[in-house]
Scaffold this active site. Structure first.
Site, PDB file in Angstrom:
ATOM      1  N   MET A 257       9.488   4.751 168.161  1.00 55.70           N
ATOM      2  CA  MET A 257       9.259   4.186 169.686  1.00 55.70           C
ATOM      3  C   MET A 257      10.673   3.609 170.121  1.00 55.70           C
ATOM      4  O   MET A 257      10.440   2.271 170.678  1.00 55.70           O
ATOM      5  CB  MET A 257       8.127   3.241 169.716  1.00 55.70           C
ATOM      6  CG  MET A 257       7.354   2.947 171.081  1.00 55.70           C
ATOM      7  SD  MET A 257       6.916   4.447 171.711  1.00 55.70           S
ATOM      8  CE  MET A 257       5.023   3.999 172.034  1.00 55.70           C
ATOM      9  N   GLY A 258      11.587   4.007 170.084  1.00 53.57           N
ATOM     10  CA  GLY A 258      12.850   3.785 170.831  1.00 53.57           C
ATOM     11  C   GLY A 258      12.843   3.857 172.554  1.00 53.57           C
ATOM     12  O   GLY A 258      11.622   4.324 173.061  1.00 53.57           O
TER      13      GLY A 258
ATOM     14  N   ILE B 299      13.575   6.685 174.062  1.00 51.62           N
ATOM     15  CA  ILE B 299      12.842   8.135 174.211  1.00 51.62           C
ATOM     16  C   ILE B 299      11.340   8.111 174.102  1.00 51.62           C
ATOM     17  O   ILE B 299      10.665   8.517 174.769  1.00 51.62           O
ATOM     18  CB  ILE B 299      13.453   9.227 173.264  1.00 51.62           C
ATOM     19  CG1 ILE B 299      15.154   9.364 173.726  1.00 51.62           C
ATOM     20  CG2 ILE B 299      12.772  10.764 173.805  1.00 51.62           C
ATOM     21  CD1 ILE B 299      15.869  10.438 172.665  1.00 51.62           C
TER      22      ILE B 299
ATOM     23  N   THR C 149      12.058  16.902 169.192  1.00 54.07           N
ATOM     24  CA  THR C 149      13.002  16.672 170.085  1.00 54.07           C
ATOM     25  C   THR C 149      14.024  15.660 169.541  1.00 54.07           C
ATOM     26  O   THR C 149      15.171  15.279 170.155  1.00 54.07           O
ATOM     27  CB  THR C 149      12.771  16.530 171.512  1.00 54.07           C
ATOM     28  OG1 THR C 149      12.163  15.178 171.526  1.00 54.07           O
ATOM     29  CG2 THR C 149      11.868  17.537 172.329  1.00 54.07           C
ATOM     30  N   SER C 150      13.958  15.392 168.329  1.00 49.20           N
ATOM     31  CA  SER C 150      14.865  14.152 167.691  1.00 49.20           C
ATOM     32  C   SER C 150      15.900  14.911 167.058  1.00 49.20           C
ATOM     33  O   SER C 150      17.142  15.198 167.231  1.00 49.20           O
ATOM     34  CB  SER C 150      13.825  13.337 167.055  1.00 49.20           C
ATOM     35  OG  SER C 150      13.240  13.844 165.945  1.00 49.20           O
ATOM     36  N   ARG C 151      15.457  15.090 165.625  1.00 48.54           N
ATOM     37  CA  ARG C 151      16.489  15.668 164.584  1.00 48.54           C
ATOM     38  C   ARG C 151      15.710  16.781 164.035  1.00 48.54           C
ATOM     39  O   ARG C 151      14.475  16.496 163.430  1.00 48.54           O
ATOM     40  CB  ARG C 151      16.985  14.632 163.903  1.00 48.54           C
ATOM     41  CG  ARG C 151      18.398  13.907 164.329  1.00 48.54           C
ATOM     42  CD  ARG C 151      19.473  14.705 164.844  1.00 48.54           C
ATOM     43  NE  ARG C 151      20.512  14.111 165.321  1.00 48.54           N
ATOM     44  CZ  ARG C 151      20.724  14.209 166.644  1.00 48.54           C
ATOM     45  NH1 ARG C 151      20.043  14.536 167.785  1.00 48.54           N
ATOM     46  NH2 ARG C 151      21.779  13.558 167.134  1.00 48.54           N
TER      47      ARG C 151
ATOM     48  N   GLU D  87      20.598  23.804 161.880  1.00 47.51           N
ATOM     49  CA  GLU D  87      20.949  24.101 163.316  1.00 47.51           C
ATOM     50  C   GLU D  87      22.299  24.942 163.162  1.00 47.51           C
ATOM     51  O   GLU D  87      23.051  24.294 162.521  1.00 47.51           O
ATOM     52  CB  GLU D  87      20.736  22.947 164.141  1.00 47.51           C
ATOM     53  CG  GLU D  87      20.705  23.446 165.771  1.00 47.51           C
ATOM     54  CD  GLU D  87      20.529  22.348 166.427  1.00 47.51           C
ATOM     55  OE1 GLU D  87      21.197  21.796 167.448  1.00 47.51           O
ATOM     56  OE2 GLU D  87      19.338  21.580 166.129  1.00 47.51           O
TER      57      GLU D  87
ATOM     58  N   HIS E 164      18.233  23.285 171.589  1.00 42.44           N
ATOM     59  CA  HIS E 164      18.602  21.855 171.722  1.00 42.44           C
ATOM     60  C   HIS E 164      19.081  21.653 172.975  1.00 42.44           C
ATOM     61  O   HIS E 164      20.469  21.252 173.313  1.00 42.44           O
ATOM     62  CB  HIS E 164      19.910  21.656 170.626  1.00 42.44           C
ATOM     63  CG  HIS E 164      20.127  20.405 170.348  1.00 42.44           C
ATOM     64  ND1 HIS E 164      20.489  20.086 169.078  1.00 42.44           N
ATOM     65  CD2 HIS E 164      19.943  18.922 170.925  1.00 42.44           C
ATOM     66  CE1 HIS E 164      20.493  18.653 168.724  1.00 42.44           C
ATOM     67  NE2 HIS E 164      19.962  18.146 170.119  1.00 42.44           N
TER      68      HIS E 164
END
Length: 330
Positions: A156-157, A159, A239-241, A270, A289
């Site tokens: 919960m940063g 983004i 959508t993070s890592r 990736e 990405h």
């Protein structure tokens, strides 16, 4: 003699100009291909600063090859491609570009939620193939509802919070979250979210969206055990890592119907994508990405990275140092 900045990959011209106008000698490698460890090491041999991108692995060998290095500025919010501890040992500041991409990434998160739940990519392919003959009650692309569904946010940063606002206010979703640090009660009320354990979130959510940083603790956070806790009608979005998800386990879960779908913008190795994921087309959406990929945001990221370099090499404290406690950048 002016300080030297090496730029590992192509950069927007205005950001290069910003550094040169500040009196720095800027050497740009005009390519969008990562140079690799040995190439980076050779580039930094006589450099005071390295401006790199998230596809550049800056490890101990690269840092040791640059005795004059004072700053490594990455043109990205994430910095897991840089050995920050090694940089601190070498007295090198590491900077990133936070605060500019969270809204774009939240937008893309919802694009993936909608595309996978409502089978948008499949529908597009269906029409282009000339297979759309008529509307039918039981047509092939029956999907899953998003409005009013329960969204579980992991991390919960900035983004995660931007996604929560879109979910609650735009789609009437019930939002729960899990984060290493729980939000203050007033922020929970403002966002309309409730905190759950990771296991509870997996079991209760119709959509699980990942927004956590990559750390040893979050590597393969979503594995076989986690996927088994999810609903068979649930969708996973990342959508993070990429390494937060065990892609082989995800492919198995999707193939067996253990979960209903996935929307991925990042990958474990990736740009390679697990071949079993590539073979899945129903409710599985794969993007290259694109989280921060708007013209405005990418230019802002480059400008911030360049500004960080200028500050570090002209005696100011860069505003985005991630290892400030270990490095005296003054």
């Amino acid at each position: 003699m002016p300080a030297t900045v090496v730029v590992s990959q192509s950069l927007f011209p205005e950001s290069i100009a910003l550094m040169r106008e500040s009196g720095l000698d800027v050497v740009v490698r005009d390519s969008d291909e990562p140079v690799g460890g040995e190439g980076l090491a050779a580039m930094v041999a006589d450099a005071d600063a390295l401006l790199c991108q998230l596809t550049d692995a800056v490890d101990e060998s690269v840092l040791a090859a640059g005795p004059r290095l004072r700053v490594v500025a990455t043109c990205s919010a994430g910095f897991d491609h840089i050995d920050v501890a090694a940089a601190s040992r070498h007295g090198v500041a590491v900077t990133n570009t936070p605060g500019v991409l969270h809204e774009d990434t939240a937008d893309l998160t919802f694009a993936l939620i909608l595309a996978s739940a409502r089978r948008v990519v499949e529908g597009d392919a269906f029409v282009r193939a000339g297979r759309f003959k008529r509307w039918t009650l039981h047509q092939e692309q029956l999907g899953l509802p998003v409005h009013g569904a329960r969204l579980g946010i992991v991390g919960m940063g900035q983004i995660g919070r931007a996604v929560a606002r879109r979910a609650a206010h735009g789609f009437g979703m019930e939002v729960c979250y899990h984060s290493r640090t729980r939000l203050p009660a007033d922020i929970e009320r403002e966002l309309g979210v409730r905190h759950l354990s990771f296991e509870e979130l997996l079991g209760e959510s119709d959509v699980v969206s990942l927004h956590a940083p990559l750390t040893p603790a979050t590597h393969h956070l979503v594995d076989d055990a986690a996927l088994q806790r999810m609903k068979p009608t649930a969708i996973l979005v990342n959508t993070s890592r990429g390494p937060l998800v065990d892609e082989a386990a995800l492919a198995r879960a999707l193939g067996s119907g253990q979960i209903a779908g996935a929307g991925l913008d990042v990958y474990e190795d990736e740009p390679r994508v697990h071949p079993d994921l590539l073979a899945l087309t129903e409710r599985v959406v794969l993007l290259p990405h694109l989280g921060s990929a708007t013209e405005k945001t990418r230019r802002q990221m480059a400008e911030i990275a360049a500004t960080n370099v200028v500050a570090a090499l002209t005696g100011d404290v860069p505003p985005n140092v991630v290892n400030a406690e270990a490095v005296d950048v003054g």
